[in-house]
Design a protein around this motif. Structure first.
Motif: not given
Length: 140
Positions: A9-11, A99-112, A121-128
């Motif tokens: 889990i990355a946050v 991942v618990h943020s959009h930036a982590l999705g792009v920078i961490v999730g895609r690279a891994i 998996l991107l967990v969205v916290h309703a801010d979208i």
């Protein structure tokens, strides 16, 4: 007996009092019932969650940028989290990365995903839904 492949889990903040940190701690606690959980964040829960291995990372504060520091600070923290996630993935195969943020999705999730073929998996916290039109990348 727990499943042998851990979940990562990355946050940005897992130790704070905000709602994202609370959700992350609940995810870690519940996922930890079935498998090993590795939590990567700038702040970790106190007290530690039983059975959850925490990895604290640091990004520069960039205080000299004052009110303009939040975007570069978030990117640099995401890069530090990505380095930690890569170290974990080199040591052992993971079941998934949350991942618990959009930036982590792009920078961490895609690279891994690209380097280790691990699902993320991107967990969205309703801010979208609060973002102005055209500021959200539909690729996420």
């Amino acid at each position: 007996m727990k499943n042998s492949m851990p979940v990562v889990i990355a946050v940005n903040d897992a130790g704070g009092s905000g709602s994202v940190a609370s959700v992350v701690r609940n995810h870690a606690r519940e996922l930890g019932r079935e498998r090993e959980v590795i939590l990567i964040a700038a702040t970790l829960p106190e007290p530690a969650i039983p059975g959850v291995r925490g990895i604290a990372v640091r990004g520069p504060q960039l205080t000299w940028l004052r009110r303009f520091a939040h975007v570069p600070r978030e990117i640099l923290l995401a890069l530090a989290i990505r380095r930690a996630a890569r170290r974990v993935c080199r040591e052992q195969r993971i079941a998934a990365l949350f991942v618990h943020s959009h930036a982590l999705g792009v920078i961490v999730g895609r690279a891994i995903r690209r380097q280790f073929a691990a699902p993320w998996l991107l967990v969205v916290h309703a801010d979208i839904h609060d973002r102005p039109a055209g500021t959200y990348d539909p690729l996420l």
